[in-house]
Design an enzyme around this catalytic site. Structure first.
Site, PDB file in Angstrom:
ATOM      1  CG  ASP A  85      -0.273  -0.258   2.512  1.00 22.35           C
ATOM      2  OD1 ASP A  85       0.510   0.599   2.943  1.00 22.35           O
ATOM      3  OD2 ASP A  85      -0.489  -1.326   3.119  1.00 22.35           O
ATOM      4  CD  GLU A 105       2.993  -6.563  -1.846  1.00 20.73           C
ATOM      5  OE1 GLU A 105       2.935  -5.991  -0.748  1.00 20.73           O
ATOM      6  OE2 GLU A 105       2.384  -7.633  -2.086  1.00 20.73           O
ATOM      7  CG  ASP A 137       7.801 -15.394  -1.294  1.00 23.30           C
ATOM      8  OD1 ASP A 137       7.963 -14.827  -0.193  1.00 23.30           O
ATOM      9  OD2 ASP A 137       7.175 -16.460  -1.420  1.00 23.30           O
ATOM     10  N   GLY A 138       9.184 -12.238  -0.347  1.00 24.13           N
ATOM     11  CA  GLY A 138      10.165 -11.733   0.615  1.00 24.13           C
ATOM     12  C   GLY A 138      11.132 -12.804   1.084  1.00 24.13           C
ATOM     13  CG  ASP A 155       3.494  -3.090   6.089  1.00 23.83           C
ATOM     14  OD1 ASP A 155       2.586  -3.584   6.779  1.00 23.83           O
ATOM     15  OD2 ASP A 155       3.333  -2.087   5.373  1.00 23.83           O
ATOM     16  CB  SER A 156       3.863  -9.637   6.557  1.00 21.59           C
ATOM     17  OG  SER A 156       3.596  -9.870   7.924  1.00 21.59           O
ATOM     18  CB  THR A 157      -0.905 -10.692   4.946  1.00 18.53           C
ATOM     19  OG1 THR A 157       0.107 -11.556   4.395  1.00 18.53           O
ATOM     20  CG2 THR A 157      -1.367  -9.762   3.857  1.00 18.53           C
ATOM     21  CG  ASP A 158      -2.906 -11.402  10.400  1.00 17.54           C
ATOM     22  OD1 ASP A 158      -2.372 -11.255  11.506  1.00 17.54           O
ATOM     23  OD2 ASP A 158      -3.739 -10.611   9.924  1.00 17.54           O
ATOM     24  N   PRO A 162       0.101 -16.164   1.607  1.00 21.43           N
ATOM     25  CG  PRO A 162      -0.086 -14.347   0.154  1.00 21.43           C
ATOM     26  CD  PRO A 162      -0.897 -15.418   0.823  1.00 21.43           C
TER      27      PRO A 162
HETATM   28  N1  SAM Z   1      -0.722  -3.078   7.460  1.00 19.03           N
HETATM   29  C1  SAM Z   1      -1.189  -4.345   7.076  1.00 19.03           C
HETATM   30  C2  SAM Z   1      -1.554  -5.306   8.165  1.00 19.03           C
HETATM   31  O1  SAM Z   1      -0.873  -5.437   9.160  1.00 19.03           O
HETATM   32  O2  SAM Z   1      -2.562  -5.979   8.024  1.00 19.03           O
HETATM   33  C3  SAM Z   1      -0.323  -4.987   6.095  1.00 19.03           C
HETATM   34  C4  SAM Z   1      -0.454  -4.272   4.820  1.00 19.03           C
HETATM   35  S1  SAM Z   1       0.409  -4.756   3.437  1.00 19.03           S
HETATM   36  C5  SAM Z   1      -0.942  -4.479   2.341  1.00 19.03           C
HETATM   37  C6  SAM Z   1       0.697  -6.479   3.498  1.00 19.03           C
HETATM   38  C7  SAM Z   1       1.329  -6.930   2.196  1.00 19.03           C
HETATM   39  O3  SAM Z   1       2.165  -8.068   2.402  1.00 19.03           O
HETATM   40  C8  SAM Z   1       0.323  -7.330   1.118  1.00 19.03           C
HETATM   41  O4  SAM Z   1       0.356  -6.379   0.099  1.00 19.03           O
HETATM   42  C9  SAM Z   1       0.804  -8.716   0.654  1.00 19.03           C
HETATM   43  O5  SAM Z   1       0.702  -8.894  -0.738  1.00 19.03           O
HETATM   44  C10 SAM Z   1       2.249  -8.695   1.129  1.00 19.03           C
HETATM   45  N2  SAM Z   1       2.853 -10.036   1.289  1.00 19.03           N
HETATM   46  C11 SAM Z   1       2.273 -11.137   1.802  1.00 19.03           C
HETATM   47  N3  SAM Z   1       3.131 -12.165   1.752  1.00 19.03           N
HETATM   48  C12 SAM Z   1       4.289 -11.701   1.213  1.00 19.03           C
HETATM   49  C13 SAM Z   1       5.539 -12.304   0.900  1.00 19.03           C
HETATM   50  N4  SAM Z   1       5.776 -13.591   1.149  1.00 19.03           N
HETATM   51  N5  SAM Z   1       6.509 -11.524   0.351  1.00 19.03           N
HETATM   52  C14 SAM Z   1       6.281 -10.204   0.105  1.00 19.03           C
HETATM   53  N6  SAM Z   1       5.104  -9.597   0.354  1.00 19.03           N
HETATM   54  C15 SAM Z   1       4.120 -10.330   0.912  1.00 19.03           C
END
Ligand code: SAM
Length: 284
Positions: A85, A105, A137-138, A155-158, A162
């Protein structure tokens, strides 16, 4: 009038009153839904889980950016893993010491989508010449890059879908490898009252690879369930033990506009409620 129900927990849900659904895409890497609400402004959900709202994103982004940057004192290179974002980049770029900010990302769709539909979150960050966006992929990036960073913000998803790999010990080990001597890793680590296992697991997985492992807290209204735990790991003990006077002096010398972060909040954020301390003391 419709409601959006978040499906993160088995036994508890939060619901947002939706004024208008602005976008829904189910064909990409993750389901993306954007809707307008009376209370929180625009809300982005990925795979049914709230990611960012224009109303309260400042709490999360300021605490994961400014706290480690003022603790370090001279962050020049930063890497954001996830964060499509652009809100984390926006806060990091407020610091003139930062020469390079790399965003890794996995989902190009999130970056494009947020630039177009939530431009206030990145606020021009993607056009800053210090920024480099890598779609990858991170876990792969951190395992293979030869770059070194003063700050890594996860700053990842839960840890479902992914984002799961970004909570593994091998990923943390590679983050440690990619840090400069005084470098710091921070991440979002869930809400301990509801996701306590995440705090314990992160602590245990990081402990072998860093000198200083801990957590700080912030209250983000839409990450419901009480304080959110933000993870801290560094190779040196120095940044976390900086005094309030040092942090306040650095903030006064190079202030950034904030709505949540202050030097006093910085100091207080490391005071953990007892039940959160108890999630990690077994492993010390
Ligand atoms: N602030 C948010 C929260 O805590 O819920 C997180 C926001 S940010 C949009 C999370 C991002 O992590 C997403 O855009 C997702 O695509 C990315 N993401 C998830 N898994 C990932 C990975 N393995 N490598 C890189 N980015 C990843």
């Amino acid at each position: 009038m419709t409601w959006f129900q978040e499906g993160l927990y088995d036994h508890w849900q939060q619901a947002f009153k939706v004024t208008k659904e602005l976008y829904r895409s189910e064909g990409g890497l993750q389901e993306i839904v954007l809707f307008e609400t009376p209370q929180f402004g625009r809300v982005l959900a990925l795979d049914g889980v709230i990611q960012v709202t224009t109303g309260d994103e400042f709490v999360y982004h300021e605490m994961l950016a400014h706290l480690p940057i003022y603790a370090h004192g001279n962050v020049r290179t930063a890497c954001v893993v996830g964060g499509g974002d652009g809100g984390m980049l926006r806060e990091i770029l407020k610091h003139p010491t930062v020469e390079k900010a790399v965003l890794v990302e996995i989902d190009a769709g999130v970056v494009e989508f947020c630039r177009e539909h939530m431009p206030s979150v990145s606020n021009g960050a993607f056009d800053d010449p210090r920024v480099e966006v890598i779609i990858a992929d991170g876990i792969e990036f951190m395992a293979t890059t030869d770059r070194r960073f003063d700050l890594i913000v996860i700053d990842s998803t839960d840890p479902i879908g992914p984002g799961e790999v970004l909570f593994t010990e091998s990923f943390y080990k590679n983050c440690a490898r990619c840090l400069t001597e005084e470098g710091i890793v921070v991440n979002q680590n869930g809400v301990p009252f509801l996701q306590g296992d995440e705090v314990t697991a992160t602590y245990r997985r990081r402990k072998p690879h860093f000198t200083d492992v801990g957590f700080f807290v912030a209250a983000v209204p839409t990450y419901v369930g009480g304080f959110m735990a933000l993870g801290w790991a560094s190779l040196s003990q120095r940044p976390r033990s900086e005094t309030f006077e040092t942090i306040a002096r650095r903030f006064a010398a190079a202030p950034v506009a904030t709505r949540y972060y202050t030097p006093a909040i910085h100091q207080a954020a490391f005071a953990l409620p007892k039940f959160v301390q108890d999630l990690i003391t077994d492993w010390q």
